[in-house]
Write a protein that holds these residues in place. Sequence first.
Motif, PDB file in Angstrom:
ATOM      1  N   UNK A  86       0.788  -1.224   0.000  1.00  8.66           N
ATOM      2  CA  UNK A  86       0.000   0.000   0.000  1.00  8.66           C
ATOM      3  C   UNK A  86       0.817   1.268   0.000  1.00  8.66           C
ATOM      4  N   UNK A  87       2.143   1.154  -0.155  1.00  9.02           N
ATOM      5  CA  UNK A  87       2.997   2.343  -0.181  1.00  9.02           C
ATOM      6  C   UNK A  87       3.048   2.957  -1.574  1.00  9.02           C
ATOM      7  N   UNK A  94      -2.992   2.609   1.903  1.00 10.45           N
ATOM      8  CA  UNK A  94      -1.869   3.031   2.747  1.00 10.45           C
ATOM      9  C   UNK A  94      -1.256   1.791   3.387  1.00 10.45           C
ATOM     10  N   UNK A  95      -0.012   1.883   3.869  1.00 10.46           N
ATOM     11  CA  UNK A  95       0.563   0.762   4.618  1.00 10.46           C
ATOM     12  C   UNK A  95      -0.276   0.372   5.837  1.00 10.46           C
ATOM     13  N   UNK A  96      -0.953   1.346   6.447  1.00  7.94           N
ATOM     14  CA  UNK A  96      -1.796   1.029   7.607  1.00  7.94           C
ATOM     15  C   UNK A  96      -2.885   0.039   7.227  1.00  7.94           C
ATOM     16  N   UNK A 148      -3.035  -7.730   8.128  1.00  3.42           N
ATOM     17  CA  UNK A 148      -2.120  -8.775   8.559  1.00  3.42           C
ATOM     18  C   UNK A 148      -0.905  -8.964   7.681  1.00  3.42           C
ATOM     19  N   UNK A 149      -0.584  -7.980   6.856  1.00  4.85           N
ATOM     20  CA  UNK A 149       0.594  -8.071   5.990  1.00  4.85           C
ATOM     21  C   UNK A 149       1.803  -7.507   6.734  1.00  4.85           C
ATOM     22  N   UNK A 185       7.371  -7.148  11.918  1.00  2.84           N
ATOM     23  CA  UNK A 185       6.599  -7.541  10.742  1.00  2.84           C
ATOM     24  C   UNK A 185       5.659  -8.704  11.035  1.00  2.84           C
ATOM     25  N   UNK A 186       6.033  -9.541  12.002  1.00  5.78           N
ATOM     26  CA  UNK A 186       5.218 -10.706  12.351  1.00  5.78           C
ATOM     27  C   UNK A 186       4.159 -10.402  13.400  1.00  5.78           C
ATOM     28  N   UNK A 187       4.275  -9.250  14.048  1.00 10.81           N
ATOM     29  CA  UNK A 187       3.475  -8.995  15.241  1.00 10.81           C
ATOM     30  C   UNK A 187       1.968  -9.027  14.985  1.00 10.81           C
TER      31      UNK A 187
END
Length: 506
Positions: free
Chosen positions: A305-306, A325-327, A333-334, A414-416
Amino acid sequence: MAGEDAVLEVTDLTVEFPGVKALDHVAFSVLPGEVHAIVGENGAGKSTLLKILGGVYAPTRGSLSLAGEPYAPSRPSDAILAGIAIIYQEFTLFPDLTVAENVFVGREPYSRFTRGIDYASMRDECRRVFATLDTDIDPDALAGDLSVSEQQLVEIAKALSVDGRVIVMDEPTAALSRSEVERLLTIVKRLRAEGRSIIYVSHHLEEVFEVADRATILRDGKRVTTLDIADTNEDELVQLMVGRDVKSVFEREPGVIGGVVLDVKGIAAGRILRDVSLTVRAGEVVGIGGVAGAGQAELTQAVFGALQLRSGTMTLEGTAFAPSTPADAIAAGVGYLHDDRKQAGIFPHLSVTHNLTVTILDRVRWFLGLLSFSKEATAYETYRSRMRIKASSPGQLISQLSGGNQQKVLLGRALAREGQLLLLNEPTRGVDIGAKAEIHALISELTAAGVAVLMISSDLPELIGMSDRIVVLSHGTVVGRLDGDDRTEENVIACATTEKRIGLAA
């Protein structure tokens, strides 16, 4: 070979920080016209040693001598004046200055006629240095507008322009393409032939064996030994570096492949990406290969989404997926790991805990939106253990960790969100062989648990050894789909550089 013939002598060097002995009685010498490699795991003391040589840190004990004279730099300018040029692993460029201004910062040529900076001379000298690197970066370009690999070349040009008698290179090829690496190693050999002394720090042992004459091995801040490269081999060097056997660094056992997690069809985004289609299934690693700037970063940015799509569609676990967006992608979950750890990864002034939990603030909140210390502590301990992060405490600044441990923190972040898709950009860039093996083991554990991984890597052994399938990009489009026995370095290079098409329908 030490003693009066040495151009640089390090004697009994000890550096202590609160609670940490970063260097412990280290001693070695560098000879004229020698490439001397310094190798060791992240946290072994290599960066501290280089900062002592560069006048950034002062030793607690011990001494340095340069050409037989005492050498005790108190600031970086002292090192430059003494003829020691250092290329640090982390870039030191000023993004709002031009390339020429960065190369000559602090030592700009003076014009008697204008009584100011001689910009014409700066540009000419830049072009001369870049010509030796076989590149044509514009001296008037802003450093902040350059790609990561171009910024690395500017750092190298800055060091070469000093014309120092000792050139120190700290991971100089970490951000370079294969052809740029070969070009740099040729330059290193030429500088040695000219009588320059080079201290070469690299996690890529094949580079060490190609250019180094001797190597000093550091482990836990201590010198293990110094040996002639001709008298050793890669297995012995790794054993000395880590103190244990490290096996199967690039090997990953294929697991059970599940259903499609990510389906990308005909997407175009950014300035270069066009008509790219691929799928990533649960439990598999799909590697993305290609020369630098072929569209790899744009692909993961579009999925994250960037970058907004100009055309094409995506689905995530069977559902239409179009993050603006990245959000949006994080909420879906990405997980995303950026290739530039320093500039776009870590928050250097925040703790390890806060760097880990920044994507899951909604899960560590308490009353009235305040953060819960107990929930943060639980998250820290979960991912510290899972990622095998070596930190002194939850509150330790992430900037105080080694590069490998910083990378594992970012992987934990990234996994959180505990999603099913992980986008990894250069997951082991700038980490030592021990940390690399640990990160590869973590990726294998994740895919065994059903996570789908889309991985970009310019390290061909890593790309081939860790990927179930490889998609090769050139000029923003797919030129190769390599599976099974087709996954070879020769095929990746042929597709990437000659646009030879393999695995594509006629």
